[in-house]
Write a protein that holds these residues in place. Structure first.
Motif, PDB file in Angstrom:
ATOM      1  N   THR A   6       0.859  -1.184   0.000  1.00 15.93           N
ATOM      2  CA  THR A   6       0.000   0.000   0.000  1.00 15.93           C
ATOM      3  C   THR A   6       0.894   1.233   0.000  1.00 15.93           C
ATOM      4  O   THR A   6       1.983   1.225   0.571  1.00 15.93           O
ATOM      5  CB  THR A   6      -0.941   0.030   1.219  1.00 15.93           C
ATOM      6  OG1 THR A   6      -0.179  -0.108   2.433  1.00 15.93           O
ATOM      7  CG2 THR A   6      -1.956  -1.103   1.138  1.00 15.93           C
ATOM      8  N   GLU A  36      -4.999   4.484   2.455  1.00 15.69           N
ATOM      9  CA  GLU A  36      -4.268   3.268   2.062  1.00 15.69           C
ATOM     10  C   GLU A  36      -3.702   2.543   3.279  1.00 15.69           C
ATOM     11  O   GLU A  36      -3.670   1.305   3.326  1.00 15.69           O
ATOM     12  CB  GLU A  36      -3.138   3.626   1.084  1.00 15.69           C
ATOM     13  CG  GLU A  36      -3.623   4.270  -0.205  1.00 15.69           C
ATOM     14  CD  GLU A  36      -3.822   5.793  -0.096  1.00 15.69           C
ATOM     15  OE1 GLU A  36      -4.215   6.400  -1.098  1.00 15.69           O
ATOM     16  OE2 GLU A  36      -3.577   6.361   0.997  1.00 15.69           O
ATOM     17  N   LEU A  37      -3.259   3.313   4.273  1.00 22.15           N
ATOM     18  CA  LEU A  37      -2.764   2.709   5.507  1.00 22.15           C
ATOM     19  C   LEU A  37      -3.857   1.914   6.209  1.00 22.15           C
ATOM     20  O   LEU A  37      -3.610   0.809   6.716  1.00 22.15           O
ATOM     21  CB  LEU A  37      -2.244   3.799   6.442  1.00 22.15           C
ATOM     22  CG  LEU A  37      -1.880   3.364   7.865  1.00 22.15           C
ATOM     23  CD1 LEU A  37      -0.730   2.382   7.846  1.00 22.15           C
ATOM     24  CD2 LEU A  37      -1.532   4.574   8.721  1.00 22.15           C
ATOM     25  N   GLY A  40      -4.109  -1.357   4.545  1.00 19.80           N
ATOM     26  CA  GLY A  40      -2.971  -2.224   4.846  1.00 19.80           C
ATOM     27  C   GLY A  40      -3.044  -2.842   6.230  1.00 19.80           C
ATOM     28  O   GLY A  40      -2.824  -4.049   6.401  1.00 19.80           O
ATOM     29  N   VAL A  50       2.039  -7.323   4.866  1.00 15.47           N
ATOM     30  CA  VAL A  50       1.776  -5.996   4.305  1.00 15.47           C
ATOM     31  C   VAL A  50       2.989  -5.086   4.460  1.00 15.47           C
ATOM     32  O   VAL A  50       3.658  -5.087   5.491  1.00 15.47           O
ATOM     33  CB  VAL A  50       0.559  -5.336   4.998  1.00 15.47           C
ATOM     34  CG1 VAL A  50       0.304  -3.939   4.445  1.00 15.47           C
ATOM     35  CG2 VAL A  50      -0.686  -6.208   4.836  1.00 15.47           C
ATOM     36  N   LYS A  51       3.239  -4.304   3.414  1.00  7.14           N
ATOM     37  CA  LYS A  51       4.247  -3.231   3.471  1.00  7.14           C
ATOM     38  C   LYS A  51       3.559  -1.928   3.091  1.00  7.14           C
ATOM     39  O   LYS A  51       2.864  -1.855   2.075  1.00  7.14           O
ATOM     40  CB  LYS A  51       5.392  -3.497   2.503  1.00  7.14           C
ATOM     41  CG  LYS A  51       6.419  -2.343   2.418  1.00  7.14           C
ATOM     42  CD  LYS A  51       7.459  -2.604   1.347  1.00  7.14           C
ATOM     43  CE  LYS A  51       8.418  -3.682   1.780  1.00  7.14           C
ATOM     44  NZ  LYS A  51       9.491  -3.919   0.782  1.00  7.14           N
ATOM     45  N   HIS A  52       3.755  -0.897   3.929  1.00  2.00           N
ATOM     46  CA  HIS A  52       3.206   0.423   3.604  1.00  2.00           C
ATOM     47  C   HIS A  52       4.345   1.364   3.245  1.00  2.00           C
ATOM     48  O   HIS A  52       5.343   1.449   3.966  1.00  2.00           O
ATOM     49  CB  HIS A  52       2.410   0.999   4.772  1.00  2.00           C
ATOM     50  CG  HIS A  52       1.720   2.281   4.420  1.00  2.00           C
ATOM     51  ND1 HIS A  52       0.688   2.340   3.517  1.00  2.00           N
ATOM     52  CD2 HIS A  52       1.934   3.564   4.831  1.00  2.00           C
ATOM     53  CE1 HIS A  52       0.272   3.585   3.392  1.00  2.00           C
ATOM     54  NE2 HIS A  52       1.025   4.355   4.178  1.00  2.00           N
ATOM     55  N   SER A  54       5.443   5.299   2.407  1.00  2.00           N
ATOM     56  CA  SER A  54       4.968   6.657   2.657  1.00  2.00           C
ATOM     57  C   SER A  54       6.153   7.562   2.954  1.00  2.00           C
ATOM     58  O   SER A  54       7.313   7.145   2.897  1.00  2.00           O
ATOM     59  CB  SER A  54       3.976   6.666   3.837  1.00  2.00           C
ATOM     60  OG  SER A  54       3.328   7.915   3.941  1.00  2.00           O
ATOM     61  N   LEU A  69       2.452   1.520  13.061  1.00  2.00           N
ATOM     62  CA  LEU A  69       2.373   0.551  11.971  1.00  2.00           C
ATOM     63  C   LEU A  69       3.032  -0.766  12.371  1.00  2.00           C
ATOM     64  O   LEU A  69       2.510  -1.854  12.088  1.00  2.00           O
ATOM     65  CB  LEU A  69       3.041   1.106  10.709  1.00  2.00           C
ATOM     66  CG  LEU A  69       2.171   1.911   9.754  1.00  2.00           C
ATOM     67  CD1 LEU A  69       1.765   3.240  10.353  1.00  2.00           C
ATOM     68  CD2 LEU A  69       2.901   2.130   8.430  1.00  2.00           C
ATOM     69  N   VAL A  74       3.046  -4.372  10.175  1.00  2.00           N
ATOM     70  CA  VAL A  74       3.144  -3.798   8.834  1.00  2.00           C
ATOM     71  C   VAL A  74       4.584  -3.345   8.624  1.00  2.00           C
ATOM     72  O   VAL A  74       5.146  -2.625   9.460  1.00  2.00           O
ATOM     73  CB  VAL A  74       2.188  -2.603   8.674  1.00  2.00           C
ATOM     74  CG1 VAL A  74       2.427  -1.876   7.348  1.00  2.00           C
ATOM     75  CG2 VAL A  74       0.751  -3.070   8.763  1.00  2.00           C
ATOM     76  N   THR A  76       7.636  -1.246   7.580  1.00  2.00           N
ATOM     77  CA  THR A  76       7.874   0.184   7.386  1.00  2.00           C
ATOM     78  C   THR A  76       9.224   0.436   6.728  1.00  2.00           C
ATOM     79  O   THR A  76       9.725   1.565   6.728  1.00  2.00           O
ATOM     80  CB  THR A  76       7.806   0.926   8.727  1.00  2.00           C
ATOM     81  OG1 THR A  76       8.837   0.407   9.595  1.00  2.00           O
ATOM     82  CG2 THR A  76       6.451   0.738   9.400  1.00  2.00           C
TER      83      THR A  76
END
Length: 334
Positions: A6, A36-37, A40, A50-52, A54, A69, A74, A76
């Protein structure tokens, strides 16, 4: 090679406690979120990897956001930092006939500095199976649009599935580009469309109604214009008042139309992020279920999000399946 990617802004939400207006209260609470976060983290709560990606502020607020996160497992690793502050929005939660109201402070946020050279897409997508984007990111700034476009091109080159939630919010597009042209280009790299007649009308320059017949016809025209789109999923909200809504979903997969029954939500705790919960349910469901159960799962995920304070859906997969199986009485579990 099963990671969900995301990409989008991380925001801090600030609200008075309860259903108060700011003028009524000296006490506020904060949450982290972002369209989007939210998707995710919800998928991570369902058990997904999941990888976010940003850009957050290079201060203790950014540190806290990253820690938030990580609390949900998730990744980061692809988040970059900026000397600008994290974006903020202020929410007054409505009740009964009084609607909720939002004010954004994000025009000069850390994410507004994002540029394509700041994201190593080759490295970021190395384990990627699915990429999710929304119309919020390309609306915020030119750098967001260009960075997203680079990621989408590489994702499709790698054969990844791409879900599009091309939400159009006219108030966000302030940097001079034509929203329809930008969103149209991005949808060309997408395989699953998560949106309704409003979004399709914006892209197709049509005026389809909300009827099922028009939804089917709009979906067909969407697939003709964007041949990469394989499936369309739509969430339908019926609002009785600010505290009582009904949720159902419908879909068109190029062959079949299906629709769920309404789920009654008679006492809303928080409706922010409920559309994101629906999108997360669809993405997760398509990797495990058939199209119809996926649609049911998405609707149930959306419904249960209304029971959690904050932007995030804290439900796990078992919680959502219990809802779609009809266990909506809220009976105490022992």
């Amino acid at each position: 090679m099963n990671q969900i990617i995301t990409f989008g802004e991380v925001l801090m939400r600030i609200s008075p406690r309860g259903n108060k207006k700011f003028i009524q209260s000296n006490n506020v609470e904060f949450y982290f979120g972002g369209t989007e976060l939210n998707v995710g983290i919800s998928i991570a709560n369902f058990g997904g990897d999941v990888k976010h990606i940003s850009c957050v502020s290079n201060d203790f607020i950014g540190d806290t956001a990253i820690s938030y996160l990580r609390k949900f497992d998730v990744s980061t690793s692809a988040i970059v930092r900026s000397n600008r502050p994290l974006g903020v929005y202020f929410l007054e939660v409505g009740a009964v006939m009084r609607p909720s109201t939002i004010s954004y402070n994000r025009s000069h946020s850390s994410f507004s500095e994002i540029q394509p050279e700041m994201v190593n897409w080759e490295k970021s997508l190395k384990k990627g199976k699915w990429f999710h984007w929304t119309g919020i990111t390309p609306a915020l700034c030119k750098g967001g649009k260009e960075t997203l476009l680079e990621g989408l091109k590489l994702a499709r080159k790698k054969g990844m599935q791409v879900s599009a939630d091309p939400t159009y919010r006219s108030g966000l597009w302030k940097y001079g580009e034509n929203p329809r042209e930008v969103l149209s280009e991005l949808v060309n790299y997408s395989t699953v469309f998560i949106g309704g007649v409003n979004e399709m009308n914006e892209l197709l320059e049509t005026d389809f109604s909300y009827s099922n017949e028009d939804f089917i016809e709009a979906s067909k025209q969407l697939m003709l214009k964007y041949p990469s789109i394989e499936k369309v999923f739509d969430k339908i909200r019926t609002s009785i008042n600010s505290s009582w809504h009904k949720i159902r979903a419908r879909m068109w997969n190029g062959k079949d139309f299906k629709e769920t029954l309404d789920i009654d939500i008679t006492h809303i705790i928080d409706r922010i992020g409920t559309g994101d919960a629906f999108a997360a349910g669809i993405i997760h469901g398509l990797q495990k279920f058939d199209d119809y159960k996926t649609m049911e799962f998405g609707a149930a995920a959306c419904a249960i999000k209304h029971t959690y304070l904050g932007d995030i859906n804290y439900a796990n997969e078992a919680d959502v399946i219990s809802i779609l199986e009809g266990n909506t009485s809220g009976r105490l579990k022992r």
